[in-house]
Design an enzyme around this catalytic site. Structure first.
Site, mmCIF file in Angstrom:
data_model
loop_
_atom_site.group_PDB
_atom_site.id
_atom_site.type_symbol
_atom_site.label_atom_id
_atom_site.label_comp_id
_atom_site.label_asym_id
_atom_site.label_seq_id
_atom_site.Cartn_x
_atom_site.Cartn_y
_atom_site.Cartn_z
ATOM 1 N N SER A 43 0.801 -1.129 -0.021
ATOM 2 C CA SER A 43 0.130 -0.057 -0.006
ATOM 3 C C SER A 43 0.910 1.297 0.039
ATOM 4 C CB SER A 43 -0.869 -0.135 1.359
ATOM 5 O OG SER A 43 -0.108 0.128 2.457
ATOM 6 N N HIS A 157 -3.428 -6.322 2.720
ATOM 7 C CA HIS A 157 -2.465 -7.216 3.230
ATOM 8 C C HIS A 157 -2.782 -8.568 3.559
ATOM 9 C CE1 HIS A 157 0.380 -3.780 4.867
ATOM 10 N NE2 HIS A 157 0.535 -3.875 3.642
ATOM 11 N N GLU A 166 -4.568 -2.306 9.475
ATOM 12 C CA GLU A 166 -3.620 -2.619 10.523
ATOM 13 C C GLU A 166 -4.401 -2.305 11.658
ATOM 14 O OE1 GLU A 166 0.215 -1.040 9.922
ATOM 15 O OE2 GLU A 166 0.140 -1.543 7.838
ATOM 16 N N GLU A 207 1.676 -9.345 7.182
ATOM 17 C CA GLU A 207 2.449 -9.015 8.277
ATOM 18 C C GLU A 207 2.380 -9.795 9.655
ATOM 19 O OE1 GLU A 207 1.759 -4.721 8.597
ATOM 20 O OE2 GLU A 207 2.791 -4.160 6.837
ATOM 21 N N ASP A 245 -3.831 1.543 11.662
ATOM 22 C CA ASP A 245 -3.334 2.137 10.261
ATOM 23 C C ASP A 245 -4.583 1.519 9.293
ATOM 24 O OD1 ASP A 245 -2.611 2.960 7.908
ATOM 25 O OD2 ASP A 245 -0.485 1.697 7.731
ATOM 26 N N GLU A 287 -2.929 6.230 12.078
ATOM 27 C CA GLU A 287 -2.170 6.415 10.742
ATOM 28 C C GLU A 287 -3.168 6.329 9.466
ATOM 29 O OE1 GLU A 287 1.063 3.600 10.579
ATOM 30 O OE2 GLU A 287 1.052 3.773 8.304
ATOM 31 N N ASP A 314 1.535 8.615 6.704
ATOM 32 C CA ASP A 314 2.270 7.787 5.947
ATOM 33 C C ASP A 314 2.322 7.940 4.373
ATOM 34 O OD1 ASP A 314 3.703 5.326 4.910
ATOM 35 O OD2 ASP A 314 1.922 4.016 5.578
ATOM 36 N N LYS A 339 9.862 5.068 6.867
ATOM 37 C CA LYS A 339 10.231 4.131 6.005
ATOM 38 C C LYS A 339 11.169 4.574 5.038
ATOM 39 C CE LYS A 339 5.641 2.271 5.389
ATOM 40 N NZ LYS A 339 4.307 2.656 4.794
ATOM 41 N N HIS A 367 8.265 -1.192 9.113
ATOM 42 C CA HIS A 367 8.864 -1.842 8.200
ATOM 43 C C HIS A 367 7.859 -1.705 7.286
ATOM 44 C CE1 HIS A 367 5.192 -4.802 9.441
ATOM 45 N NE2 HIS A 367 4.884 -3.422 9.500
ATOM 46 N N LYS A 390 6.795 0.161 14.442
ATOM 47 C CA LYS A 390 5.903 -1.057 14.132
ATOM 48 C C LYS A 390 6.600 -1.835 13.149
ATOM 49 C CE LYS A 390 3.334 0.693 10.005
ATOM 50 N NZ LYS A 390 2.207 0.823 9.297
HETATM 51 C C1 2PG Z 1 2.192 0.703 5.889
HETATM 52 C C2 2PG Z 1 2.925 -0.368 5.352
HETATM 53 C C3 2PG Z 1 3.638 -1.095 6.600
HETATM 54 P P1 2PG Z 1 3.056 -1.247 2.972
HETATM 55 O O1 2PG Z 1 1.154 1.040 5.245
HETATM 56 O O2 2PG Z 1 2.280 1.538 6.905
HETATM 57 O O3 2PG Z 1 2.523 -1.738 7.342
HETATM 58 O O4 2PG Z 1 2.493 -1.150 4.570
HETATM 59 O O5 2PG Z 1 4.352 -1.850 3.386
HETATM 60 O O6 2PG Z 1 2.447 -2.370 2.149
HETATM 61 O O7 2PG Z 1 2.958 0.113 2.292
HETATM 62 MG MG MG Z 2 0.631 2.886 6.551
#
Ligand code: 2PG
Ligand code: MG
Length: 423
Positions: A43, A157, A166, A207, A245, A287, A314, A339, A367, A390
């Protein structure tokens, strides 16, 4: 202290979803070396640095990374061997210039971030320091972060009907990282038991969290609170709190509304819904509660709930220092998800954190949903003292590698405090 590089090499490996990614090794002229595994998201924010994929349908449905591997082995390696470097920042800047694009699209952010991370590891080895001691802080003293365990997965996910991506548990009130990890694992086990007892499937999402066929976010929140209690912990900020999230960009529609469990909601409906959730459940952080394009909605979300809980950007921030600085001016969110591969170098990641730090914004290191056993982010979280990490469920090798690294660090450095910094 300057350093030279004798070689940089990459190979194509698999990530935790069985998709190709890179393993990168950097060797210094003093004989030290470092290895890094590159994470990969599902995502993703539209302004993330570009993950270069081969696009050859004959290999991994186009997902191969041999082009990025080749960039490391040839052009980047040659460039790195070509001169003496002042610092990791010097090298990272030079890689940005070598790439020549705004978003690392030519050489690939997956190639560049792997080189940057492996170089950091090599430099730590050269200094005979663990990575968390070698990495610079961003104005906060080192501490062990609160782990945010993603115990229930939905969205892109997981194949279930849950739109929220999440649901995490954060042992904010734990006395130590060891007790926090224990709480995470015990609640995860209690959740499995409760889901099974209620007749739900206990298969896992990407995850490592459970992916039961529950579609209503509030129903899932109630099960998680019950599992916290079942395991003998207290739901709430003094014990174990909940972080969400929703990854709302994934269920935002073209007309600016949101589709949650079959219902159509406006931004303001979503904000009302979050307000009611915060009243009813021990939520301390949300988030991506709204989509990345919903600028005005984000401002209203922040104004309405920003005093009560952490509001984390994010998809809309992409660990990009300039984007985060603009969002701070616009009163959007009060924290950023961090990230490495969203921006593409260790140096720019630290800059993004420093921008947050100066504005009093929180930082949660994260992550990606596609991971390797590389535990770089555990050291990064400790070094920067941001107090939040996280990295998925307290299960599955690529997730627990990070939590286990925190445990190792806590034994090596019993003097380090645990928990979120007081802001
Ligand atoms: C998020 C991330 C990690 P992805 O949205 O925060 O949990 O997901 O790595 O798929 O972007
Ligand atoms: Mg996110």
């Amino acid at each position: 202290m300057t350093f030279g590089i004798t070689n940089a090499t990459a190979l194509e490996i698999l990530d935790s979803r069985g998709r190709p990614t890179l393993s990168v090794t950097v060797e210094l002229s003093d004989g030290s070396s470092g290895v890094a595994g590159v994470p990969s998201g599902a995502s993703t924010g539209s302004r993330e640095a570009v993950e270069l994929r081969d696009g050859d349908p004959a290999r991994f449905s186009g997902g191969g990374v041999l082009t990025a591997v080749n960039h490391v082995n040839t052009e980047i390696a040659e460039h790195l061997r070509g001169r003496t470097w002042e610092s990791l920042a010097d090298l990272d800047r030079s890689l940005q210039a070598l790439d020549g694009t705004q978003n690392k699209a030519r050489l690939g952010a997956n190639a560049i971030v792997g080189v940057s991370m492996a170089t950091a590891r090599a430099l730590a080895a050269s200094a005979a320091q663990p990575l968390f001691e070698w990495l610079p802080s961003v104005g906060q003293s080192p501490r062990l972060p609160v782990p945010c365990f993603n115990v229930l997965n939905g969205g892109v996910h997981a194949p279930n009907a849950l739109d929220f991506q999440e649901l995490m548990i954060s042992p904010l009130g734990a006395p130590s990282i060891a007790e926090a990890v224990r709480a995470g694992a015990e609640i995860y086990a209690a959740l499995r038991k409760r889901l099974a007892a209620d007749g739900h499937a206990t298969g896992l999402g990407d995850e490592g969290g459970f992916a039961p066929d529950l579609a209503e976010p509030e129903e899932v929140l109630a099960v998680i609170v019950a599992a916290i209690t079942d395991a003998g912990y207290t739901p709430g900020r003094d014990g174990v709190a909940i972080a969400l999230d929703p990854a709302a960009s994934e269920f935002a529609t073209a007309d600016g509304t949101y589709r949650v469990n079959g219902q159509t909601l406006t931004s303001d409906d979503m904000i009302d819904r979050y307000a009611a959730m915060i009243d009813a459940y021990p939520i301390w952080s949300i988030e991506d509660g709204l989509g990345e394009a919903d600028h005005d909605g984000w401002q209203r979300l922040t104004a309405r709930l920003g005093e009560r809980i952490q509001i984390v950007g994010d998809d809309n921030f992409c660990t990009n220092p300039a984007i985060i600085a603009a969002a701070i001016d616009d009163h959007i969110a009060n924290a950023a998800l961090i990230k490495l591969n969203q921006i593409g170098t260790v140096t720019e990641t630290l800059e993004a954190m420093a921008v947050c730090q100066r504005a009093g914004y929180g930082q949660m290191i994260s992550h990606r949903s596609g991971e390797t056993p590389d535990s770089f982010i555990a050291d990064l979280a400790v070094a920067t003292g941001c107090g939040q990490l996280k990295t998925g469920a307290p299960a599955r090798g690529e997730r627990v590698a990070k939590y286990n690294r925190l445990l190792e660090i806590s034994v090596a450095r019993p003097d380090l405090p645990y928990g979120p910094p007081s802001r």
